[in-house]
Design a protein around this motif. Structure first.
Motif, short mmCIF file in Angstrom:
data_model
loop_
_atom_site.label_atom_id
_atom_site.label_comp_id
_atom_site.label_asym_id
_atom_site.label_seq_id
_atom_site.Cartn_x
_atom_site.Cartn_y
_atom_site.Cartn_z
N THR A 47 46.41 46.51 41.44
CA THR A 47 45.25 47.33 41.10
C THR A 47 45.67 48.36 40.08
N GLN A 49 40.56 44.97 41.43
CA GLN A 49 40.04 46.26 40.98
C GLN A 49 39.34 47.00 42.11
N ARG A 50 39.48 48.32 42.08
CA ARG A 50 38.93 49.17 43.14
C ARG A 50 37.54 49.66 42.75
#
Length: 599
Positions: free
Chosen positions: A320, A68-69
């Motif tokens: 992502t 995840q960003r």
């Protein structure tokens, strides 16, 4: 289907050609594939040419890495979000740092409580990549992470930065700094890669799938040259590269793109003398920013679900999922949770990773993989003939070619041949806007950043400004002729089309005649009208209704449908334009807003 193409009498090869679909990069998808269409043997998972996956076991043991960003500049809030992700299914962190996210000196605070020998940390710091990378390396040392236990990517991508910013004056120094980081990783941290070969700058500039792959190959070859010149072996240099690609809601094209990318890189690595297992490409797939919409952003959840499925089936090592509100600003906790759970549901409930290369053996997918690979290789060779990626960026070759591709796609978007649910199709004018904190400004000055919704977003913004200034939306009156059975289909079509530009359709009363239309139009408060009915009823009464609308003050009159043989008669009566499937909706809507005086 043949009837819709206007070739209902076609048979055999002619029928098959009529049903073919042209994609970007000169690729054509046929309606049917047979065994003879499949290219040469794609091999086995985990073995060259790695079309079927870089590892023999695929993702069957643990699924893909849920990465995840995080881009919030506040290190405390970012730390809370990171820990929440890692405690609830994420396996690694993609952290924006420097001017694009958390300050470099705040990295220890942002990563507080993160077990750096368990969770992979991948940096995205743009021009600050060296400072951020060295800060992370110091953090490994300060927390006494055992040699070889650290995991991640330092995010060095000088050519990607040049593509983003349009500046290459510091490229030589950046490449030297990145090579030094690679030597440190090779010596002290074998689980950390120094380079991220990011294809997103090209995807976000409008590149087709093959162009995206060709650009990434050219950048990676430039990095291989730099690393080997700096003393690393070809095998060690290959181990320093991780490739990042966009995953779109075109699931089969995404699957084929990821499979083709592995095949192409294996060929490059082979030509450079890398041993067999060193040719496997490490892939990080990101759901496409280009497909994310600002209007009705909830639909983005559907787009990212399909894209994530395609990335998983295509064999990405890490995925992502961008939160549904990422096009609006900094994502909230709910949006991040939904993004994280998208992978979790596909992995844990749908068991998607349990089958290795599920698309393998499909004649369609194998042929599409081959077509994408060949188109990408041709573009890669053109870049190399131009002097390599740096030269192709500096000369404008990459910019111009990607702009051509986006212009063609833009025409399809304008004509709604590529529909955007919630934007160009089924827009909701009553939706409550989603508001978020503004995100840090990304690097700019180089390749443009495009979005599928950009033309419609501009129209909606104009209409919203009119609503704010006047207290009501721009309106169009639907002059429906005859019974509901005759006009409902075209009235619904016209409503959908005009709402895509923020124009409210007034369909009251349900049916009008030449005698009642003037009064109904005046009562609607609209300045523009659209006739809606069947071709038969148009022939009987459209001209008279158009004349009455013009007499009542309509500044522009449209007719829903193609004019046919009566075009001259309709236009003499006052019809100014036509709306139909395949018309340039953006041009129609822009013209309509101009006519209404909407700035």
């Amino acid at each position: 289907m043949l009837r819709k193409t206007g070739t209902s009498d076609a048979v055999g090869a002619e029928a098959e050609e009529a049903l073919a679909t042209a994609l970007e990069d000169g690729i054509t998808v046929r309606p049917l594939y047979a065994a003879e269409d499949a290219p040469e043997d794609a091999g086995f998972p985990g073995f060259a040419p790695f079309v079927r996956g870089g590892r023999a076991e695929g993702s069957a043991l643990s699924g893909w890495d849920v990465r995840q960003r995080h881009a919030h500049p506040d290190p405390v809030r970012t730390n809370q979000a990171i820990l929440t992700d890692l405690e609830n299914g994420a396996g690694s962190v993609w952290l924006a740092a420097g001017r694009s996210g958390v300050p470099v000196d705040a990295l220890p605070e942002a990563l507080k409580g993160v077990y750096l020998d368990l969770a992979s940390v991948c940096l995205d710091a743009g021009a600050d990549f060296e400072d951020a990378a060295r800060a992370l390396l110091r953090l490994y040392s300060g927390r006494e992470v055992p040699p070889g236990a650290a995991l991640g990517n330092l995010g060095a991508d000088p050519l990607g930065l040049a593509a983003r910013t349009g500046r290459d004056d510091g490229l030589a120094g950046q490449l030297a700094a990145a090579a030094d980081l690679a030597r440190i990783c090779d010596r002290d941290h074998p689980g950390v890669r120094a380079f991220a070969v990011d294809a997103l700058p090209y995807h976000e500039a409008g590149a087709g799938a093959a162009q995206e792959l060709g650009c990434s190959l050219a950048a990676a070859v430039a990095y291989l040259r730099t690393l080997t010149e700096e003393g690393l072996s070809v095998e060690a240099a290959c181990a320093q590269l991780e490739f990042r690609y966009a995953a779109t809601a075109d699931q089969f094209l995404t699957i084929a793109k990821l499979r083709a990318a592995r095949r192409l890189w294996a060929r490059v690595a082979q030509a450079c003398g890398a041993p067999s297992q060193a040719r496997a490409q490490r892939q990080h797939a990101v759901t496409s920013p280009v497909m994310m919409t600002r209007r009705d952003p909830w639909v983005n959840m559907l787009r990212t679900t399909v894209a994530t499925l395609a990335a998983g089936v295509g064999g990405a090592d890490a995925v992502t999922v961008l939160p549904f509100d990422s096009a609006i600003g900094l994502s909230d906790d709910f949006a991040r949770r939904i993004a994280r759970n998208t992978s979790t549901i596909l992995l844990e409930e749908s068991q998607l990773a349990r089958v290795i290369d599920p698309a393998g053996g499909s004649w369609y997918v194998e042929k599409l993989t081959d077509d994408v690979a060949r188109a990408a290789w041709a573009w890669f060779q053109e870049i190399e003939r131009a002097g390599g990626m740096a030269a192709a960026l500096a000369s404008g070759l990459v910019r111009d070619r990607l702009a051509e591709t986006w212009a063609r796609r833009g025409r399809d978007l304008a004509r709604r041949k590529e529909p955007i649910t919630g934007v160009s199709e089924f827009p909701n004018l009553a939706e409550r806007p989603v508001e978020r904190e503004p995100a840090p400004e990304p690097p700019a000055g180089g390749l443009p950043r495009v979005r599928r919704d950009e033309a419609y977003e501009a129209l909606r913004t104009r209409a919203d400004a009119h609503l704010a200034a006047e207290g009501g939306r721009p309106r169009i009156f639907l002059a429906a002729l005859g019974p509901a059975a005759a006009h409902t289909a075209r009235a619904s079509f016209a409503t959908n089309l005009f709402q895509a530009g923020g124009i409210e359709a007034v369909h009251e009363p349900v049916t009008v005649t030449a005698e009642s239309v003037a009064e109904a139009f005046t009562a609607s408060g609209a300045r523009v009208a659209c006739l809606c009915s069947s071709d038969k009823l148009y022939a009987e009464g459209a001209a008279a209704v158009a004349e009455r609308l013009k007499a009542a003050g309509a500044t522009r009159v449209y007719l829903a449908g193609r004019p046919g043989a009566q075009q001259e008669e309709y236009e003499r009566a006052g019809v100014d334009g036509y709306v139909f499937a395949g018309c340039d909706a953006v041009e129609v809507l822009s013209s309509a807003l101009d006519t209404m005086g909407v700035a």
